[in-house]
Every structure is written in C-alpha cells, then in structure tokens.
Motif scaffolding. Structure first.
Motif, short mmCIF file in Angstrom:
data_model
loop_
_atom_site.label_atom_id
_atom_site.label_comp_id
_atom_site.label_asym_id
_atom_site.label_seq_id
_atom_site.Cartn_x
_atom_site.Cartn_y
_atom_site.Cartn_z
N PRO A 188 0.82 -0.80 -0.44
CA PRO A 188 0.44 0.00 -0.24
C PRO A 188 0.66 1.14 -0.08
O PRO A 188 2.05 1.04 0.96
N ALA A 189 0.15 2.09 -0.72
CA ALA A 189 1.18 3.31 -0.52
C ALA A 189 1.47 3.90 0.83
O ALA A 189 0.00 4.00 2.03
N GLY A 190 1.78 4.66 1.20
CA GLY A 190 2.59 5.03 2.24
C GLY A 190 3.42 4.15 3.26
O GLY A 190 3.63 4.37 4.29
N THR A 246 20.07 5.52 -2.01
CA THR A 246 19.73 5.88 -1.02
C THR A 246 19.08 7.55 -2.02
O THR A 246 20.15 8.04 -2.82
N TYR A 247 17.98 7.82 -1.86
CA TYR A 247 17.21 9.26 -2.61
C TYR A 247 16.59 9.03 -3.78
O TYR A 247 16.17 9.90 -4.27
N ASP A 248 17.39 7.88 -4.92
CA ASP A 248 16.75 8.02 -5.85
C ASP A 248 15.26 7.42 -6.27
O ASP A 248 14.98 6.84 -5.11
N ARG A 249 14.56 7.51 -6.94
CA ARG A 249 12.99 7.24 -7.46
C ARG A 249 13.16 6.42 -8.51
O ARG A 249 14.38 6.22 -9.12
N LEU A 250 12.44 5.63 -8.73
CA LEU A 250 11.80 4.49 -9.47
C LEU A 250 10.29 5.24 -10.26
O LEU A 250 9.82 5.55 -9.70
N TRP A 251 10.67 5.85 -11.45
CA TRP A 251 9.57 6.30 -12.19
C TRP A 251 9.01 5.70 -13.41
O TRP A 251 9.14 4.13 -13.58
N LEU A 269 3.99 8.94 -15.45
CA LEU A 269 5.89 9.70 -15.03
C LEU A 269 5.40 10.30 -14.14
O LEU A 269 5.73 11.83 -13.75
N ARG A 270 5.66 9.67 -13.48
CA ARG A 270 6.13 10.12 -11.54
C ARG A 270 6.52 9.06 -10.87
O ARG A 270 6.98 7.92 -11.51
N PRO A 271 6.70 9.87 -9.43
CA PRO A 271 7.76 8.24 -8.64
C PRO A 271 6.66 7.53 -8.31
O PRO A 271 5.92 8.00 -7.44
N MET A 272 6.98 5.95 -8.32
CA MET A 272 6.09 5.57 -8.41
C MET A 272 6.49 4.56 -6.27
O MET A 272 6.24 4.50 -6.22
N ALA A 273 8.17 4.88 -6.17
CA ALA A 273 8.74 4.12 -5.30
C ALA A 273 10.26 5.22 -4.46
O ALA A 273 10.65 5.69 -6.02
N THR A 274 10.33 5.03 -4.03
CA THR A 274 11.30 5.86 -3.31
C THR A 274 12.42 5.62 -2.64
O THR A 274 12.16 4.59 -1.29
N LEU A 321 18.13 -3.77 0.69
CA LEU A 321 17.72 -2.18 -0.13
C LEU A 321 15.87 -1.78 0.47
O LEU A 321 15.56 -3.19 0.05
N GLU A 322 15.57 -0.65 0.59
CA GLU A 322 14.68 -0.61 1.16
C GLU A 322 14.21 0.58 0.41
O GLU A 322 14.19 1.67 0.20
N PHE A 323 12.27 -0.02 0.13
CA PHE A 323 11.97 1.49 -0.61
C PHE A 323 10.85 1.95 0.07
O PHE A 323 9.89 1.58 0.76
N PHE A 324 10.18 3.57 -0.20
CA PHE A 324 8.74 3.96 0.26
C PHE A 324 7.70 4.25 -0.64
O PHE A 324 8.82 4.42 -2.43
N ALA A 325 6.91 3.64 -0.89
CA ALA A 325 5.83 3.53 -1.90
C ALA A 325 5.26 4.84 -2.03
O ALA A 325 4.07 4.60 -0.99
N GLU A 326 5.27 5.26 -2.69
CA GLU A 326 4.69 6.10 -3.18
C GLU A 326 2.96 6.15 -4.08
O GLU A 326 2.45 7.06 -3.94
#
Length: 289
Positions: free
Chosen positions: A52-54, A97-102, A108-113, A205-210
């Motif tokens: 889920p997002a967040g 770290t701090y890169d985003r997957l688009w 065209l938006r960040p899906m995860a950071t 490797l850890e991601f935040f779901a946008e």
C-alpha cells in the motif's frame, strides 16, 4: 570519469528535488514502524506482492549472496509500470538512497523512493562495477536458447511471468528490471559486464511506496553471478543460489502528515492535435490512485 554535467537536473522545489529529511525520518531506528508481513522469494523462482502507498518494503539477503530482478506496477492500473530507461536518465544507471523509480508515460511520476541501502558505500570498484543496476535487464529463455540451443524455464523473465499470473498479468506485462544487489558496468569495449554480487547476509535495499504497488521479483538462477552463465567457462551456478526476503512495514501515521501520493504528469496529452479523440488527462486522473 567525465565531468560533463547531467542532462536532467533538479531545480529547487521540483519533484526531482527530494526531501531527504522526510525520507530519513522513515528509516529503521528513526521511525515508528510495524512489521506487517514477510515474504520469501524461493531460490530460482519468483514472487509477487502488494504494497500500500505510504508503506515501506525491504528486500533483504537472508542466507547468502543473491541477485534479484525486480518489476513494479500501479496496483490498480498495470499500464502504469516502472520505466527503467527514464529512471536511468532522471536518477542514475545504478540507484541508491534518495533515488526514485519512475513510471511510464503518460503517467510519469515516482512510484517508489529508495530510503535505505546497506551497500550505499560500495561506490565504484576497480573494474568500474557498481550495484543495483538499471543498465541491463532480466535473463530470459529466448536469449538462452539463442546462445546455448537449450531451453531453461526458470530464467528471471519466466519467473516473473509465473509470479504475476494470479493478478491477471501476462508475459506482455513483464518489463525491464532493476537488478537488485547486482554489480555491473561497461567495459573498455562499451559492453555490459556482470561481477560477483558483493551483498552479504543482512544487507538490504529499502523503498517507500509512493503509490499502491504490485511488485514482483525473481531470485536470479545465476545466484550471485560468480559463475558464468554463458561462454566457455559456463556451468550450472545452482550452488551460488539463495532465497531473498521481502519485509513490509507500516509507518506511524503522524510521520506521513503532509505527504501525499505524487500526481500523474500534468501534460494534457494533445501531442499537437487540435481535437484529440481521447481525453488522456481524464483517464490518468481516473487511474491515479
């Protein structure tokens, strides 16, 4: 190395200008986080899961070195999916770290950071190798047949195909990957090379779901890539293969106050037409969540 500036540069306040303090506040030891579930991706197999997002998800080495081939889609609209080539341009060819997957056009938006990476200090090795690569893509049975004359049904492409079928996706939905924990580069002939994976037990490797995500990953049948898959020295690298874990965390709601999922691209979608037959902007808005 070249000192030519990057073509795509962040301007202050743009979506490329990442709020590092916010993402730092979500990492282990700084945030109230609840472990929701743990998935295990079996060796030489694939697995898909929802985030889920967040929420935060962590891809982790649990036994021995192992490369993972990663795909990602908008959970509610699989036409929006990770765009490896644009991510290479907007971020870098090897992410950390701090890169985003688009996501792909027209979204065209960040899906995860990426918010944490235990291999962030690996840098560039003596041969020019770096980790977490977007340069190459998944191994597949079609190339393997072309190179060896043999069929093998557990390449990363096939593992991903099987993993996403329960969500109604097919082989046509599998796309270029993020090679997690994989060490790669370009040699003096400008050709792609792979090296033994430097990750060890406990690395992650850890991601935040946008956005709400469907993710899938294959435990590469090449294992840690210390054994050649093709060529005169090729042999079965089964001894180097290991499973990978995926941990999903819920973040304390107070830490997310003020955060919201990124909007889809604002471009109206006319493409120079005076009267477009399809209202792409409305379609994107309909599928944005």
């Amino acid at each position: 190395m070249s000192d030519v500036p990057a073509a795509y540069q962040a301007s202050k306040g743009s979506i490329l200008d990442v709020d590092r303090d916010f993402y730092n506040s979500l990492t282990e030891g700084k945030a109230e986080r609840t472990l929701v579930t743990i998935h295990t991706v079996p060796l030489r197999d694939g697995l898909a899961w929802e985030v889920p997002a967040g929420h935060v998800f962590r891809i982790k080495i649990t036994e021995g070195s192992q490369v993972g081939d990663f795909n990602m889609w908008n959970l509610h609209n699989p036409r929006e999916r990770m765009w490896a080539s644009r991510t290479r341009q907007l971020q870098r060819a090897h992410v950390s770290t701090y890169d985003r997957l688009w996501s792909t056009l027209p979204y065209l938006r960040p899906m995860a950071t990426i918010i944490d990476d235990t291999l962030a200090d690996y840098g560039v090795d003596a041969q020019g190798g770096r980790v977490h690569d977007l340069l190459g893509t998944r191994c597949d049975p079609y190339v393997n047949r072309m190179l060896t004359g043999e069929d093998f049904d557990h390449h990363c492409h096939s593992n991903l195909v099987r993993a996403v079928e329960p969500w109604g996706l097919t082989e046509f939905d599998i796309h270029d990957v993020l090679n997690i924990f994989q060490c790669t580069g370009l040699n003096d002939d400008d050709k792609y090379f792979m090296k033994a994976c430097p990750a060890r037990k406990g690395d992650y490797l850890e991601f935040f779901a946008e956005t709400d995500l469907l993710c899938a990953m294959s435990c590469c049948p090449g294992g840690d890539l210390s054994i050649d898959l093709w060529g005169p020295d090729a042999r079965d690298p089964l001894e180097t293969c290991n499973p990978l874990d995926v941990e999903i965390y819920r973040i304390d709601a107070e830490l997310l106050i003020g955060w919201e999922s990124p909007s889809v691209a604002a471009y109206a979608g006319r493409h120079g037409r005076k009267a477009p037959t399809t209202d792409w902007a409305a379609i994107k808005r309909e599928h944005c969540c």
